[in-house]
Write a protein that holds these residues in place. Sequence first.
Motif, PDB file in Angstrom:
ATOM      1  N   ILE A 156       0.832  -1.209   0.000  1.00  0.00           N
ATOM      2  CA  ILE A 156       0.000   0.000   0.000  1.00  0.00           C
ATOM      3  C   ILE A 156       0.866   1.258   0.000  1.00  0.00           C
ATOM      4  O   ILE A 156       0.620   2.191  -0.758  1.00  0.00           O
ATOM      5  CB  ILE A 156      -0.994  -0.053   1.179  1.00  0.00           C
ATOM      6  N   GLU A 157       1.928   1.253   0.808  1.00  0.00           N
ATOM      7  CA  GLU A 157       2.810   2.429   0.836  1.00  0.00           C
ATOM      8  C   GLU A 157       3.449   2.672  -0.524  1.00  0.00           C
ATOM      9  O   GLU A 157       3.508   3.808  -0.988  1.00  0.00           O
ATOM     10  CB  GLU A 157       3.881   2.265   1.919  1.00  0.00           C
ATOM     11  N   ASN A 158       3.896   1.605  -1.173  1.00  0.00           N
ATOM     12  CA  ASN A 158       4.506   1.748  -2.499  1.00  0.00           C
ATOM     13  C   ASN A 158       3.514   2.297  -3.520  1.00  0.00           C
ATOM     14  O   ASN A 158       3.874   3.116  -4.368  1.00  0.00           O
ATOM     15  CB  ASN A 158       5.067   0.410  -2.991  1.00  0.00           C
ATOM     16  N   LYS A 159       2.266   1.846  -3.446  1.00  0.00           N
ATOM     17  CA  LYS A 159       1.247   2.342  -4.382  1.00  0.00           C
ATOM     18  C   LYS A 159       0.974   3.825  -4.160  1.00  0.00           C
ATOM     19  O   LYS A 159       0.822   4.581  -5.116  1.00  0.00           O
ATOM     20  CB  LYS A 159      -0.062   1.578  -4.188  1.00  0.00           C
ATOM     21  N   ILE A 160       0.905   4.220  -2.902  1.00  0.00           N
ATOM     22  CA  ILE A 160       0.610   5.626  -2.595  1.00  0.00           C
ATOM     23  C   ILE A 160       1.770   6.513  -3.068  1.00  0.00           C
ATOM     24  O   ILE A 160       1.550   7.571  -3.645  1.00  0.00           O
ATOM     25  CB  ILE A 160       0.272   5.802  -1.099  1.00  0.00           C
ATOM     26  N   ILE A 161       2.997   6.025  -2.891  1.00  0.00           N
ATOM     27  CA  ILE A 161       4.167   6.773  -3.384  1.00  0.00           C
ATOM     28  C   ILE A 161       4.071   6.951  -4.904  1.00  0.00           C
ATOM     29  O   ILE A 161       4.275   8.052  -5.432  1.00  0.00           O
ATOM     30  CB  ILE A 161       5.486   6.054  -2.989  1.00  0.00           C
ATOM     31  N   LEU A 162       3.710   5.890  -5.611  1.00  0.00           N
ATOM     32  CA  LEU A 162       3.579   5.971  -7.076  1.00  0.00           C
ATOM     33  C   LEU A 162       2.477   6.959  -7.464  1.00  0.00           C
ATOM     34  O   LEU A 162       2.648   7.734  -8.396  1.00  0.00           O
ATOM     35  CB  LEU A 162       3.267   4.606  -7.671  1.00  0.00           C
ATOM     36  N   MET A 163       1.346   6.915  -6.778  1.00  0.00           N
ATOM     37  CA  MET A 163       0.230   7.836  -7.080  1.00  0.00           C
ATOM     38  C   MET A 163       0.657   9.275  -6.908  1.00  0.00           C
ATOM     39  O   MET A 163       0.292  10.146  -7.682  1.00  0.00           O
ATOM     40  CB  MET A 163      -0.941   7.585  -6.113  1.00  0.00           C
ATOM     41  N   GLU A 164       1.436   9.528  -5.850  1.00  0.00           N
ATOM     42  CA  GLU A 164       1.840  10.901  -5.570  1.00  0.00           C
ATOM     43  C   GLU A 164       2.841  11.412  -6.578  1.00  0.00           C
ATOM     44  O   GLU A 164       2.951  12.607  -6.794  1.00  0.00           O
ATOM     45  CB  GLU A 164       2.381  10.996  -4.124  1.00  0.00           C
ATOM     46  N   ARG A 165       3.574  10.471  -7.218  1.00  0.00           N
ATOM     47  CA  ARG A 165       4.547  10.884  -8.234  1.00  0.00           C
ATOM     48  C   ARG A 165       3.853  11.282  -9.530  1.00  0.00           C
ATOM     49  O   ARG A 165       4.375  12.059 -10.303  1.00  0.00           O
ATOM     50  CB  ARG A 165       5.493   9.732  -8.525  1.00  0.00           C
ATOM     51  N   LEU A 166       2.696  10.696  -9.779  1.00  0.00           N
ATOM     52  CA  LEU A 166       2.000  10.941 -11.058  1.00  0.00           C
ATOM     53  C   LEU A 166       1.423  12.353 -11.128  1.00  0.00           C
ATOM     54  O   LEU A 166       0.941  12.875 -10.145  1.00  0.00           O
ATOM     55  CB  LEU A 166       0.884   9.901 -11.259  1.00  0.00           C
TER      56      LEU A 166
END
Length: 133
Positions: free
Chosen positions: A123-133
């Motif tokens: 979940i943390e990795n997904k949220i990091i990716l979302m914030e980069r987009l």
Amino acid sequence: NEYAIKNIQWITGNSFTVERGRQQIEECISTWDIPASWLHWSEFLREEELKYSKRYHYRVCWSIPTRRKPIPRATASVYFVIEISKIKPAALPVEVFFTLEASRLIHRPEQCQFREKWLKDIIENKIILMERL
């Protein structure tokens, strides 16, 4: 291993049904040491026909809803496979393994202590990716 891995009694190949398989996955998950704040649901995905076995694929989707975020930003999936041999006696228990979303590592419930950290990391990795987009 400092604590015994809790394992359930898996059904035999000849008593398997898709729904019974899902119930057993739920039973297996109930032995995992995961805080009650995590909610999950499970579903049957598909049946796969192989030369020497049949595989039944399931997904268990995890999230932590909170009062502030009742719809979580991200979920973590655990994929289960229940394999029924076409060669071994049908009275033997089914083979079960699971993988985590975004990982190729195969775990067997009887050999592996599930860790909450694995779900948190997804979940943390997904949220990091979302914030980069």
